[in-house]
Design an enzyme around this catalytic site. Structure first.
Site, PDB file in Angstrom:
ATOM      1  N   HIS A  57      28.976  27.111 -56.226  1.00 34.81           N
ATOM      2  CA  HIS A  57      28.604  27.102 -54.807  1.00 34.81           C
ATOM      3  C   HIS A  57      27.331  26.279 -54.647  1.00 34.81           C
ATOM      4  CE1 HIS A  57      25.360  30.484 -54.558  1.00 34.81           C
ATOM      5  NE2 HIS A  57      25.390  29.998 -55.780  1.00 34.81           N
ATOM      6  N   CYS A  69      19.318  25.466 -55.819  1.00 31.83           N
ATOM      7  CA  CYS A  69      20.590  26.016 -55.327  1.00 31.83           C
ATOM      8  C   CYS A  69      21.187  25.166 -54.208  1.00 31.83           C
ATOM      9  CB  CYS A  69      20.400  27.453 -54.857  1.00 31.83           C
ATOM     10  SG  CYS A  69      19.981  28.578 -56.191  1.00 31.83           S
ATOM     11  N   HIS A  99      26.460  24.104 -58.178  1.00 33.99           N
ATOM     12  CA  HIS A  99      26.033  24.753 -59.416  1.00 33.99           C
ATOM     13  C   HIS A  99      26.880  26.017 -59.554  1.00 33.99           C
ATOM     14  CE1 HIS A  99      23.675  27.013 -56.464  1.00 33.99           C
ATOM     15  NE2 HIS A  99      23.567  27.969 -57.364  1.00 33.99           N
ATOM     16  N   HIS A 149      27.814  30.050 -61.462  1.00 37.53           N
ATOM     17  CA  HIS A 149      27.314  31.328 -61.976  1.00 37.53           C
ATOM     18  C   HIS A 149      28.442  32.068 -62.678  1.00 37.53           C
ATOM     19  CE1 HIS A 149      23.526  31.116 -59.794  1.00 37.53           C
ATOM     20  NE2 HIS A 149      24.217  30.739 -58.726  1.00 37.53           N
ATOM     21  N   ASP A 171      37.671  33.280 -58.760  1.00 38.10           N
ATOM     22  CA  ASP A 171      37.418  32.854 -60.140  1.00 38.10           C
ATOM     23  C   ASP A 171      37.732  31.373 -60.334  1.00 38.10           C
ATOM     24  OD1 ASP A 171      36.648  33.238 -62.833  1.00 38.10           O
ATOM     25  OD2 ASP A 171      38.744  33.503 -63.431  1.00 38.10           O
ATOM     26  N   HIS A 172      36.763  30.659 -60.901  1.00 39.99           N
ATOM     27  CA  HIS A 172      36.865  29.216 -61.134  1.00 39.99           C
ATOM     28  C   HIS A 172      37.149  28.447 -59.846  1.00 39.99           C
ATOM     29  CE1 HIS A 172      36.998  30.618 -65.273  1.00 39.99           C
ATOM     30  NE2 HIS A 172      36.521  29.414 -65.578  1.00 39.99           N
ATOM     31  N   GLU A 184      24.546  37.844 -59.798  1.00 35.86           N
ATOM     32  CA  GLU A 184      24.679  36.392 -59.798  1.00 35.86           C
ATOM     33  C   GLU A 184      24.149  35.828 -61.116  1.00 35.86           C
ATOM     34  OE1 GLU A 184      23.979  33.326 -56.309  1.00 35.86           O
ATOM     35  OE2 GLU A 184      22.079  33.827 -57.276  1.00 35.86           O
TER      36      GLU A 184
END
Length: 140
Positions: free
Chosen positions: A14, A33, A39, A41, A79-80, A129
């Protein structure tokens, strides 16, 4: 009252970006960010439900059903993925951990009542996070 928790994991990218601000203001407020190339997490989600054990099973909630519910309605959606671009329930929302956890709550609250035959209710969500940064939500 018994509290039962399930931990799930997902990876997502995100960026924090307010489209009404300049690039300079976004970088000032959000720092790295706000990276224009995103980037990522490694998130940890803890779902806690509360209730009284069912006399027939001894369970507040069937953890296998809870895991399947979380994976189907949350993990498979995020996810991903890029939270800003790929996740329908995050459209037009700043992809902060705070906003993400509120959306998770909206998705899970009534479904947990359904899979537990109204025996258990959503108590809290905790979303890490990073190992040192997390948010916790108890509904509105």
């Amino acid at each position: 009252m018994i509290y039962v928790s399930r931990l799930e994991h997902f990876n997502a990218a995100h960026k924090l970006h307010n489209p009404s601000w300049s690039l300079a203001k976004n970088k000032e407020v959000f720092g790295p960010c706000a990276n224009t190339n995103w980037h990522g997490h490694n998130y940890e989600l803890i779902v806690t439900v509360k209730g009284k054990p069912d006399p027939d099973t001894g369970f507040v909630i069937d953890l296998k059903k809870l895991s399947t519910l979380i994976r189907t309605h949350i993990i498979e959606k995020v996810d991903h993925k890029n939270l800003n671009l790929d996740v329908v329930f995050m459209e037009d929302k700043l992809a902060s951990t705070e906003n993400l956890i509120v959306e998770f709550w909206k998705i899970l609250e009534s479904r947990i009542l359904d899979i537990s035959n109204k025996n258990a209710q959503l108590h809290s969500l905790k979303l890490y996070e990073t190992p040192r940064n997390y948010v916790e939500y108890f509904g509105e």
